[in-house]
Structure formats: C-alpha cells, structure tokens
Design a protein around this motif. Structure first.
Motif, PDB file in Angstrom:
ATOM      1  N   VAL A  98       6.394   7.473   7.726  1.00  0.00           N
ATOM      2  CA  VAL A  98       5.193   8.225   7.359  1.00  0.00           C
ATOM      3  C   VAL A  98       4.966   8.155   5.857  1.00  0.00           C
ATOM      4  CG1 VAL A  98       4.148  10.520   7.283  1.00  0.00           C
ATOM      5  CG2 VAL A  98       5.355   9.774   9.347  1.00  0.00           C
ATOM      6  N   SER A  99       6.028   8.309   5.082  1.00  0.00           N
ATOM      7  CA  SER A  99       5.911   8.249   3.624  1.00  0.00           C
ATOM      8  C   SER A  99       5.424   6.882   3.174  1.00  0.00           C
ATOM      9  CB  SER A  99       7.265   8.568   2.978  1.00  0.00           C
ATOM     10  OG  SER A  99       7.710   9.864   3.335  1.00  0.00           O
ATOM     11  N   ALA A 100       5.989   5.833   3.772  1.00  0.00           N
ATOM     12  CA  ALA A 100       5.580   4.471   3.412  1.00  0.00           C
ATOM     13  C   ALA A 100       4.117   4.231   3.749  1.00  0.00           C
ATOM     14  CB  ALA A 100       6.466   3.457   4.129  1.00  0.00           C
ATOM     15  N   HIS A 101       3.672   4.758   4.874  1.00  0.00           N
ATOM     16  CA  HIS A 101       2.271   4.594   5.270  1.00  0.00           C
ATOM     17  C   HIS A 101       1.346   5.296   4.267  1.00  0.00           C
ATOM     18  CE1 HIS A 101      -0.523   3.874   8.895  1.00  0.00           C
ATOM     19  NE2 HIS A 101      -1.280   4.094   7.832  1.00  0.00           N
ATOM     20  N   LEU A 102       1.718   6.488   3.848  1.00  0.00           N
ATOM     21  CA  LEU A 102       0.901   7.222   2.878  1.00  0.00           C
ATOM     22  C   LEU A 102       0.841   6.488   1.542  1.00  0.00           C
ATOM     23  CD1 LEU A 102       2.093  10.872   3.643  1.00  0.00           C
ATOM     24  CD2 LEU A 102      -0.121   9.847   4.225  1.00  0.00           C
ATOM     25  N   VAL A 103       1.971   5.935   1.123  1.00  0.00           N
ATOM     26  CA  VAL A 103       1.992   5.153  -0.124  1.00  0.00           C
ATOM     27  C   VAL A 103       1.098   3.930   0.008  1.00  0.00           C
ATOM     28  CG1 VAL A 103       3.444   3.709  -1.614  1.00  0.00           C
ATOM     29  CG2 VAL A 103       4.269   5.951  -0.871  1.00  0.00           C
ATOM     30  N   LEU A 104       1.180   3.262   1.153  1.00  0.00           N
ATOM     31  CA  LEU A 104       0.352   2.074   1.387  1.00  0.00           C
ATOM     32  C   LEU A 104      -1.135   2.424   1.355  1.00  0.00           C
ATOM     33  CD1 LEU A 104       0.115  -0.917   2.105  1.00  0.00           C
ATOM     34  CD2 LEU A 104       0.272  -0.273   4.522  1.00  0.00           C
ATOM     35  N   MET A 105      -1.493   3.576   1.915  1.00  0.00           N
ATOM     36  CA  MET A 105      -2.890   4.012   1.888  1.00  0.00           C
ATOM     37  C   MET A 105      -3.389   4.145   0.455  1.00  0.00           C
ATOM     38  SD  MET A 105      -2.653   6.800   4.988  1.00  0.00           S
ATOM     39  CE  MET A 105      -4.015   7.763   4.357  1.00  0.00           C
ATOM     40  N   GLY A 106      -2.577   4.761  -0.389  1.00  0.00           N
ATOM     41  CA  GLY A 106      -2.965   4.912  -1.783  1.00  0.00           C
ATOM     42  C   GLY A 106      -3.044   3.580  -2.502  1.00  0.00           C
ATOM     43  N   TRP A 107      -2.062   2.724  -2.258  1.00  0.00           N
ATOM     44  CA  TRP A 107      -2.034   1.404  -2.915  1.00  0.00           C
ATOM     45  C   TRP A 107      -3.239   0.574  -2.474  1.00  0.00           C
ATOM     46  CZ3 TRP A 107      -2.012  -3.566  -1.105  1.00  0.00           C
ATOM     47  CH2 TRP A 107      -1.708  -4.577  -2.020  1.00  0.00           C
ATOM     48  N   PHE A 108      -3.538   0.591  -1.180  1.00  0.00           N
ATOM     49  CA  PHE A 108      -4.653  -0.196  -0.665  1.00  0.00           C
ATOM     50  C   PHE A 108      -5.975   0.300  -1.249  1.00  0.00           C
ATOM     51  CE2 PHE A 108      -7.899  -1.455   2.373  1.00  0.00           C
ATOM     52  CZ  PHE A 108      -7.543  -2.767   2.661  1.00  0.00           C
ATOM     53  N   GLY A 109      -6.133   1.609  -1.323  1.00  0.00           N
ATOM     54  CA  GLY A 109      -7.352   2.158  -1.906  1.00  0.00           C
ATOM     55  C   GLY A 109      -7.533   1.744  -3.349  1.00  0.00           C
ATOM     56  N   PHE A 110      -6.445   1.740  -4.111  1.00  0.00           N
ATOM     57  CA  PHE A 110      -6.518   1.372  -5.530  1.00  0.00           C
ATOM     58  C   PHE A 110      -6.859  -0.101  -5.713  1.00  0.00           C
ATOM     59  CE2 PHE A 110      -4.565  -0.122  -9.487  1.00  0.00           C
ATOM     60  CZ  PHE A 110      -5.135   0.746 -10.407  1.00  0.00           C
ATOM     61  N   HIS A 111      -6.292  -0.951  -4.877  1.00  0.00           N
ATOM     62  CA  HIS A 111      -6.456  -2.395  -5.073  1.00  0.00           C
ATOM     63  C   HIS A 111      -7.687  -2.984  -4.383  1.00  0.00           C
ATOM     64  CE1 HIS A 111      -2.784  -3.587  -7.246  1.00  0.00           C
ATOM     65  NE2 HIS A 111      -2.262  -2.510  -6.686  1.00  0.00           N
ATOM     66  N   PHE A 112      -8.139  -2.386  -3.279  1.00  0.00           N
ATOM     67  CA  PHE A 112      -9.226  -3.007  -2.531  1.00  0.00           C
ATOM     68  C   PHE A 112     -10.473  -2.136  -2.427  1.00  0.00           C
ATOM     69  CE2 PHE A 112      -5.413  -5.220  -0.967  1.00  0.00           C
ATOM     70  CZ  PHE A 112      -5.786  -6.531  -1.243  1.00  0.00           C
ATOM     71  N   ILE A 113     -10.311  -0.849  -2.184  1.00  0.00           N
ATOM     72  CA  ILE A 113     -11.498  -0.002  -2.101  1.00  0.00           C
ATOM     73  C   ILE A 113     -12.107   0.192  -3.483  1.00  0.00           C
ATOM     74  CG2 ILE A 113     -12.336   2.314  -1.510  1.00  0.00           C
ATOM     75  CD1 ILE A 113     -10.348   2.388   0.741  1.00  0.00           C
ATOM     76  N   ARG A 114     -11.252   0.267  -4.491  1.00  0.00           N
ATOM     77  CA  ARG A 114     -11.753   0.421  -5.865  1.00  0.00           C
ATOM     78  C   ARG A 114     -12.601  -0.786  -6.275  1.00  0.00           C
ATOM     79  NH1 ARG A 114      -9.506  -0.550 -11.112  1.00  0.00           N
ATOM     80  NH2 ARG A 114      -7.755  -1.589 -10.094  1.00  0.00           N
ATOM     81  N   ARG A 115     -12.230  -1.963  -5.783  1.00  0.00           N
ATOM     82  CA  ARG A 115     -13.007  -3.180  -6.053  1.00  0.00           C
ATOM     83  C   ARG A 115     -13.694  -3.602  -4.749  1.00  0.00           C
ATOM     84  NH1 ARG A 115      -7.978  -4.570  -8.469  1.00  0.00           N
ATOM     85  NH2 ARG A 115      -7.570  -6.077  -6.801  1.00  0.00           N
ATOM     86  N   PHE A 116     -14.477  -2.706  -4.215  1.00  0.00           N
ATOM     87  CA  PHE A 116     -15.045  -2.873  -2.878  1.00  0.00           C
ATOM     88  C   PHE A 116     -15.955  -4.089  -2.776  1.00  0.00           C
ATOM     89  CE2 PHE A 116     -18.296  -2.100   0.339  1.00  0.00           C
ATOM     90  CZ  PHE A 116     -17.518  -1.816   1.445  1.00  0.00           C
ATOM     91  N   SER A 117     -15.747  -4.857  -1.703  1.00  0.00           N
ATOM     92  CA  SER A 117     -16.602  -5.992  -1.367  1.00  0.00           C
ATOM     93  C   SER A 117     -16.788  -5.983   0.143  1.00  0.00           C
ATOM     94  CB  SER A 117     -15.975  -7.311  -1.813  1.00  0.00           C
ATOM     95  OG  SER A 117     -16.717  -8.418  -1.316  1.00  0.00           O
ATOM     96  N   LEU A 118     -18.020  -5.846   0.614  1.00  0.00           N
ATOM     97  CA  LEU A 118     -18.276  -5.704   2.037  1.00  0.00           C
ATOM     98  C   LEU A 118     -17.758  -6.893   2.836  1.00  0.00           C
ATOM     99  CD1 LEU A 118     -19.566  -3.868   4.186  1.00  0.00           C
ATOM    100  CD2 LEU A 118     -21.704  -5.124   3.863  1.00  0.00           C
ATOM    101  N   SER A 119     -17.835  -8.082   2.282  1.00  0.00           N
ATOM    102  CA  SER A 119     -17.393  -9.275   3.007  1.00  0.00           C
ATOM    103  C   SER A 119     -15.882  -9.284   3.229  1.00  0.00           C
ATOM    104  CB  SER A 119     -17.812 -10.542   2.248  1.00  0.00           C
ATOM    105  OG  SER A 119     -17.177 -10.597   0.983  1.00  0.00           O
ATOM    106  N   GLN A 120     -15.147  -8.488   2.460  1.00  0.00           N
ATOM    107  CA  GLN A 120     -13.693  -8.419   2.588  1.00  0.00           C
ATOM    108  C   GLN A 120     -13.238  -7.291   3.504  1.00  0.00           C
ATOM    109  OE1 GLN A 120     -11.531 -10.758   1.212  1.00  0.00           O
ATOM    110  NE2 GLN A 120     -13.509 -11.753   0.923  1.00  0.00           N
ATOM    111  N   VAL A 121     -14.187  -6.598   4.126  1.00  0.00           N
ATOM    112  CA  VAL A 121     -13.864  -5.500   5.041  1.00  0.00           C
ATOM    113  C   VAL A 121     -13.662  -6.065   6.447  1.00  0.00           C
ATOM    114  CG1 VAL A 121     -14.697  -3.368   6.086  1.00  0.00           C
ATOM    115  CG2 VAL A 121     -15.132  -3.820   3.661  1.00  0.00           C
ATOM    116  N   PHE A 122     -12.589  -5.637   7.099  1.00  0.00           N
ATOM    117  CA  PHE A 122     -12.297  -6.076   8.459  1.00  0.00           C
ATOM    118  C   PHE A 122     -11.809  -4.882   9.279  1.00  0.00           C
ATOM    119  CE2 PHE A 122     -12.079 -10.004   6.063  1.00  0.00           C
ATOM    120  CZ  PHE A 122     -12.670 -10.927   6.919  1.00  0.00           C
ATOM    121  N   PRO A 123     -11.756  -5.011  10.604  1.00  0.00           N
ATOM    122  CA  PRO A 123     -11.256  -3.896  11.425  1.00  0.00           C
ATOM    123  C   PRO A 123      -9.831  -3.471  11.083  1.00  0.00           C
ATOM    124  CG  PRO A 123     -12.435  -5.465  12.794  1.00  0.00           C
ATOM    125  CD  PRO A 123     -12.300  -6.106  11.441  1.00  0.00           C
TER     126      PRO A 123
END
Length: 324
Positions: free
Chosen positions: A102-127
C-alpha cells in the motif's frame, strides 16, 4: 536464467495480479486452483523483483514510458492480494507485506503525478492510468483481512473519486488520438474500475446501499459488453506485453457480479436465473483469459531457452554427422 529475467516486462505484474485475484474468485469451490494461482502469482512477482535487482537501468528507462510507469502499480496491487495468501501461514508477514504494498502504491501515485500529470499530454494518456489511481481500491478490498477498514475506506473513496475524472479524460483521448497497435489490448482495462469500485465498496461497507451497488454493477456489466465487442480484435494481434490487460479486468468483473448476487441473496432480493448463468459464464471467461495470457507469456519468456536448445540439437547433429 539471466536471459529469461532480461525478457521480463513490467506488465508481467498485471498477470500476477490477475492470477492472485483469480485464486480468490475460485477459492470457495476450487481450493487447489486457489493455491496454484497463488504460487504462479508469487513466481511472476519474484521474476519482476529479479529484473529490478539484475537490470535496474532497464527498469529506470522503462519508467520514462507513461504506460509502463502506470502499469507498474499492478505490482503493488498484486502484492496486496498476495498478502492475503501469506496471512494464511503468517499473519504478521502478510500484514507487513500489505503495508509495504500500500505504501509503495501511494508513493508511485505521487511520483507518477509529478512526472506525467504535471507535464500533461492527452496523447500520452492510456487506460493504464486507471491502474495508478483507481487501482488503490485493491487496498480497500484487502483491508478487512488485516482489520484496516478505516484506512481502506479512505483509500476507497480516493480511488472512486478519481474514477470519473480519469474515465472522461481517457475516453476523450481515445476519441482524439489513434492508439498504437501494441497498446490496443489496454482497452480491456475499461471494464475494471467500476467492478473494482463495487468490490471495494462491499468490502469496507457493513451495510451497503443496494441502489448504489446496483448502479456500479450495471456500469461494470456495460463496460464488459463494450470490451467484449473488441476482444476478438485484440486476440488476433501478435503477442505484446499489453496482453496482461486481458487478465485482471475480467476476473474482477466476475468477482463483482458474484459478490452482488451474494448481497441480493442476503437482502432477500429475487434475481432472474439468467444472472446466475451470466456469473458462471463470466467466471469461465476469467479463467480462460488468465490461462491464455499465462500461456502466451510463458511461451514468450522461454523463447531464449528454446532457441538455445535448438542450437544445441543442431550442433549435436552436426557433430554426429562429422563423426560418421
């Protein structure tokens, strides 16, 4: 062995998740299959850990890809499921594994948001983005095993709140941008969030709202129908690691229907017999899809071994001819 580990793709974590979830689905009537699924899921997780330790540079490179980075959350989800298997033998060890996952998943959520959502590109969004954020609901599903319902409730509502936002975003992406062939099987993930939300809701709610739960069930079944229309196209594709997307979504959808039928029975709601037949069909589909994907992955991962054996046989044949 090193060649085999080098071929291990991050999406193998999705296969581990599908296996672990399938074991839980069939456990009431097939304990032997439950055990087998747990062993195979643990083996997949072990191969991924070996990949991380032996090829860290390759893992770091993979994490620059938004698909692989978001898919990696299935590893945490698989460990949450495997924690339940582990708790049968050692509750303490299972609890530690669950907390770590659970802790690792929460860390991954934060890391993913910082690296990909912060530099959002619609074409890079997938299910696969569903996996990163809605996937945390697996913590809610497994929380009661460790008397962690309070934390599970918080994580459920976070994951559930993420669902409509991601659903709208991912759907717009599919409308506006083409999908590479290798990523097309990821569409199967569409059927997972509503089903996972339903299973998570039932796990952490002592007195579930029947209307709300039924709404989630209808949504889950509707998305399953949508995915089934396109499934033959995905099965016709050559093997890609994204085949892993054809495991857990079908398992969790069958699980959601199974649990809802149980809730209806408890509430005294009479349902058409066709729903019981549908439940059996979806369970069979889940078993068939997981078995098929496991087989394709096994064939893919053992290709270097088969190639080396073929070369050895050819060399032995040539030496025999020279001796003769």
């Amino acid at each position: 062995m090193r060649e085999l580990v080098a071929r291990v793709p991050i999406p193998l974590a999705g296969v581990a998740l599908g296996l672990a979830a399938l074991g839980n689905l069939v456990a009431p009537w097939a304990p032997a299959i439950y055990g087998l699924c747990g062993i195979l899921a643990a083996l997949c997780a072990a191969l991924l850990l070996a990949k991380v330790m032996m090829f860290p540079a390759q893992i770091r490179e993979d994490f620059q890809n938004p698909i692989l980075a978001s898919v990696s959350a299935t590893f945490c989800m698989a460990l949450m499921q495997l924690a339940g298997y582990t708790a049968v033998f050692s509750f303490a060890l299972g609890f530690v594994l669950w907390i770590a996952a659970v802790s690792a998943h929460l860390v991954l959520m934060g890391w993913f948001g910082f690296h990909f959502i912060r530099r959002f590109s619609l074409s890079q969004v997938f299910p696969t983005w569903f996996i990163t954020y809605v996937g945390i609901i697996v913590a809610a599903v497994t929380a009661p095993l460790f008397s962690m319902e309070a934390l599970g409730t918080i994580l459920f509502w976070f994951g559930f709140a993420s669902y409509p936002v991601l659903l709208a975003t991912i759907t717009v992406r599919y409308i506006k941008h083409p999908v590479p062939e290798a990523a097309r099987p990821l569409f199967c993930i569409y059927t997972a969030p509503a089903s996972l939300s339903l299973v998570g809701y039932l796990a952490i709610t002592p007195e579930p709202n029947l209307l709300f739960a039924t709404g989630l069930l209808v949504a889950a079944q509707a998305f399953l129908i949508l995915v089934l229309f396109r499934l033959p196209q995905f099965l016709a594709l050559p093997f890609y690691p994204s085949y892993a997307a054809m495991t857990f979504p079908f398992v969790i959808t069958a699980t959601a229907l199974t649990q809802m039928l149980g809730l209806y029975a408890l509430e005294g709601v009479v349902v058409p017999e066709v729903l019981n037949l549908l439940c059996a069909a979806e369970t069979f589909l889940a078993i068939a899809m997981v078995s098929y994907v496991v087989g394709r992955y096994a064939w893919f991962l053992t290709e270097p071994l088969r190639a080396s054996q073929k070369v050895a046989v050819q060399d032995e044949t040539a030496n025999s001819l020279e001796t003769a």
